[in-house]
Scaffold this motif. Structure first.
Motif, PDB file in Angstrom:
ATOM      1  N   ALA A 116      41.703  46.704  34.652  1.00 30.98           N
ATOM      2  CA  ALA A 116      40.758  46.804  35.764  1.00 30.98           C
ATOM      3  C   ALA A 116      39.322  46.899  35.255  1.00 30.98           C
ATOM      4  O   ALA A 116      38.409  46.276  35.825  1.00 30.98           O
ATOM      5  CB  ALA A 116      41.096  48.018  36.626  1.00 30.98           C
ATOM      6  N   ALA A 117      39.103  47.677  34.206  1.00 32.58           N
ATOM      7  CA  ALA A 117      37.750  47.793  33.649  1.00 32.58           C
ATOM      8  C   ALA A 117      37.264  46.461  33.098  1.00 32.58           C
ATOM      9  O   ALA A 117      36.066  46.144  33.168  1.00 32.58           O
ATOM     10  CB  ALA A 117      37.736  48.853  32.556  1.00 32.58           C
ATOM     11  N   GLU A 118      38.198  45.662  32.558  1.00 32.38           N
ATOM     12  CA  GLU A 118      37.840  44.343  32.039  1.00 32.38           C
ATOM     13  C   GLU A 118      37.438  43.404  33.175  1.00 32.38           C
ATOM     14  O   GLU A 118      36.498  42.614  33.042  1.00 32.38           O
ATOM     15  CB  GLU A 118      39.039  43.774  31.272  1.00 32.38           C
ATOM     16  CG  GLU A 118      38.730  42.548  30.451  1.00 32.38           C
ATOM     17  CD  GLU A 118      38.131  42.876  29.096  1.00 32.38           C
ATOM     18  OE1 GLU A 118      37.878  41.925  28.340  1.00 32.38           O
ATOM     19  OE2 GLU A 118      37.900  44.059  28.783  1.00 32.38           O
ATOM     20  N   ARG A 119      38.135  43.518  34.288  1.00 33.57           N
ATOM     21  CA  ARG A 119      37.891  42.597  35.405  1.00 33.57           C
ATOM     22  C   ARG A 119      36.677  42.999  36.227  1.00 33.57           C
ATOM     23  O   ARG A 119      35.963  42.143  36.753  1.00 33.57           O
ATOM     24  CB  ARG A 119      39.129  42.537  36.305  1.00 33.57           C
ATOM     25  CG  ARG A 119      39.046  41.472  37.377  1.00 33.57           C
ATOM     26  CD  ARG A 119      40.373  41.294  38.081  1.00 33.57           C
ATOM     27  NE  ARG A 119      41.417  40.871  37.165  1.00 33.57           N
ATOM     28  CZ  ARG A 119      42.695  40.692  37.533  1.00 33.57           C
ATOM     29  NH1 ARG A 119      43.052  40.899  38.784  1.00 33.57           N
ATOM     30  NH2 ARG A 119      43.594  40.306  36.653  1.00 33.57           N
ATOM     31  N   VAL A 148      32.826  52.419  35.544  1.00 37.64           N
ATOM     32  CA  VAL A 148      33.240  51.890  34.239  1.00 37.64           C
ATOM     33  C   VAL A 148      32.071  52.015  33.284  1.00 37.64           C
ATOM     34  O   VAL A 148      30.928  51.693  33.647  1.00 37.64           O
ATOM     35  CB  VAL A 148      33.671  50.415  34.347  1.00 37.64           C
ATOM     36  CG1 VAL A 148      34.057  49.863  32.973  1.00 37.64           C
ATOM     37  CG2 VAL A 148      34.820  50.248  35.333  1.00 37.64           C
ATOM     38  N   VAL A 149      32.329  52.485  32.064  1.00 35.86           N
ATOM     39  CA  VAL A 149      31.292  52.550  31.035  1.00 35.86           C
ATOM     40  C   VAL A 149      31.793  51.839  29.787  1.00 35.86           C
ATOM     41  O   VAL A 149      33.007  51.760  29.553  1.00 35.86           O
ATOM     42  CB  VAL A 149      30.899  54.005  30.694  1.00 35.86           C
ATOM     43  CG1 VAL A 149      30.310  54.699  31.907  1.00 35.86           C
ATOM     44  CG2 VAL A 149      32.081  54.785  30.134  1.00 35.86           C
ATOM     45  N   PRO A 171      36.860  61.462  41.067  1.00 37.22           N
ATOM     46  CA  PRO A 171      37.258  62.269  39.915  1.00 37.22           C
ATOM     47  C   PRO A 171      37.867  61.435  38.793  1.00 37.22           C
ATOM     48  O   PRO A 171      38.930  61.771  38.241  1.00 37.22           O
ATOM     49  CB  PRO A 171      38.292  63.220  40.518  1.00 37.22           C
ATOM     50  CG  PRO A 171      38.970  62.404  41.572  1.00 37.22           C
ATOM     51  CD  PRO A 171      37.880  61.529  42.152  1.00 37.22           C
ATOM     52  N   ALA A 172      37.209  60.328  38.435  1.00 38.48           N
ATOM     53  CA  ALA A 172      37.781  59.446  37.423  1.00 38.48           C
ATOM     54  C   ALA A 172      36.688  58.622  36.762  1.00 38.48           C
ATOM     55  O   ALA A 172      35.626  58.364  37.353  1.00 38.48           O
ATOM     56  CB  ALA A 172      38.829  58.525  38.048  1.00 38.48           C
ATOM     57  N   LEU A 173      36.990  58.177  35.543  1.00 36.09           N
ATOM     58  CA  LEU A 173      36.095  57.318  34.773  1.00 36.09           C
ATOM     59  C   LEU A 173      36.946  56.351  33.976  1.00 36.09           C
ATOM     60  O   LEU A 173      37.929  56.749  33.346  1.00 36.09           O
ATOM     61  CB  LEU A 173      35.255  58.163  33.806  1.00 36.09           C
ATOM     62  CG  LEU A 173      34.358  57.394  32.825  1.00 36.09           C
ATOM     63  CD1 LEU A 173      33.149  56.810  33.563  1.00 36.09           C
ATOM     64  CD2 LEU A 173      33.900  58.295  31.687  1.00 36.09           C
ATOM     65  N   LEU A 174      36.577  55.063  33.995  1.00 34.78           N
ATOM     66  CA  LEU A 174      37.226  54.075  33.143  1.00 34.78           C
ATOM     67  C   LEU A 174      36.310  53.755  31.971  1.00 34.78           C
ATOM     68  O   LEU A 174      35.108  53.537  32.163  1.00 34.78           O
ATOM     69  CB  LEU A 174      37.526  52.797  33.922  1.00 34.78           C
ATOM     70  CG  LEU A 174      38.407  52.926  35.164  1.00 34.78           C
ATOM     71  CD1 LEU A 174      38.696  51.550  35.746  1.00 34.78           C
ATOM     72  CD2 LEU A 174      39.700  53.652  34.852  1.00 34.78           C
TER      73      LEU A 174
END
Length: 208
Positions: A116-119, A148-149, A171-174
């Protein structure tokens, strides 16, 4: 005189919880090899976290396989139990706990998060899914964008990047080509967020 501002029973309880939770995620295939790490906050002032130790199979951890770290992710002196190295990512755990007030942080290398972070490198949009309720959000019309970082081996760089994109309602980070961080008031809350988010990311990556 010990430099650890927490009691041994608290450390033991944290170790048992972290070992059990790690085994759960390893069984799901989300902590392959020695990847991933979990932490719980033992003290807020000064900030002290119990973090899973580095280089160990997360499906085989014992209560002793943790390290106590400070707000920079550095191991505290005079710790109970055997000498262990903290995860290389302990510094980001500490930054997340300090910024968000989280009681627990979970980091996994689950494949849907990486895809997902790639897309969607600018952030993964999620909307109109029932499992958004598992993130504390609405299932109808509520747009949730998971930030996304870029990846970095420098936890200060990653911590700064996290702080720039952090929103209290997500509450999340990719981390691109790396994995996902999720946090909550405790390990159970973080688990709820993580399992809901993993399903959502699997759906959107499969749906395209």
């Amino acid at each position: 005189m010990t430099a650890v501002p927490v009691r041994a029973p608290e450390v033991g309880d944290a170790g048992r919880m972290l070992a059990a939770e790690s085994a759960r995620y390893a069984a799901l295939g989300w902590m392959r090899g020695t990847s991933g790490n979990l932490s719980v906050r033992l003290s807020a002032d000064p900030l002290v976290l119990a973090v899973t130790a580095s280089g160990l199979d997360k499906g085989e951890l014992t209560a002793a396989d943790i390290v106590l770290v400070d707000r920079d992710g550095a191991a505290l002196p005079d710790q109970p139990g055997p000498a262990r190295r903290p995860s290389a990512e302990a510094g980001l755990h500490a930054r997340i706990a300090a910024v968000t007030g989280a009681g627990a942080v979970v980091h996994l290398h689950a494949l849907p998060a990486v895809l997902a972070a790639e897309r969607w490198p600018a952030g993964v949009p999620l909307r109109d899914h029932e499992l958004l309720k598992g993130l504390g959000r609405g299932a109808d019309g509520d747009l949730v964008t998971v930030p996304v970082v870029p990846n970095s081996q420098d936890m200060r760089v990653l911590g700064d990047a996290f702080q720039k994109v952090w929103r209290p309602d997500v509450p999340a980070l990719l981390v691109a080509r790396h994995g996902v961080y999720v946090w909550g008031d405790d390990l159970r809350a973080a688990r709820q967020y993580l399992e809901s988010l993993e399903w959502l990311l699997r759906f959107v990556t499969a749906a395209g």
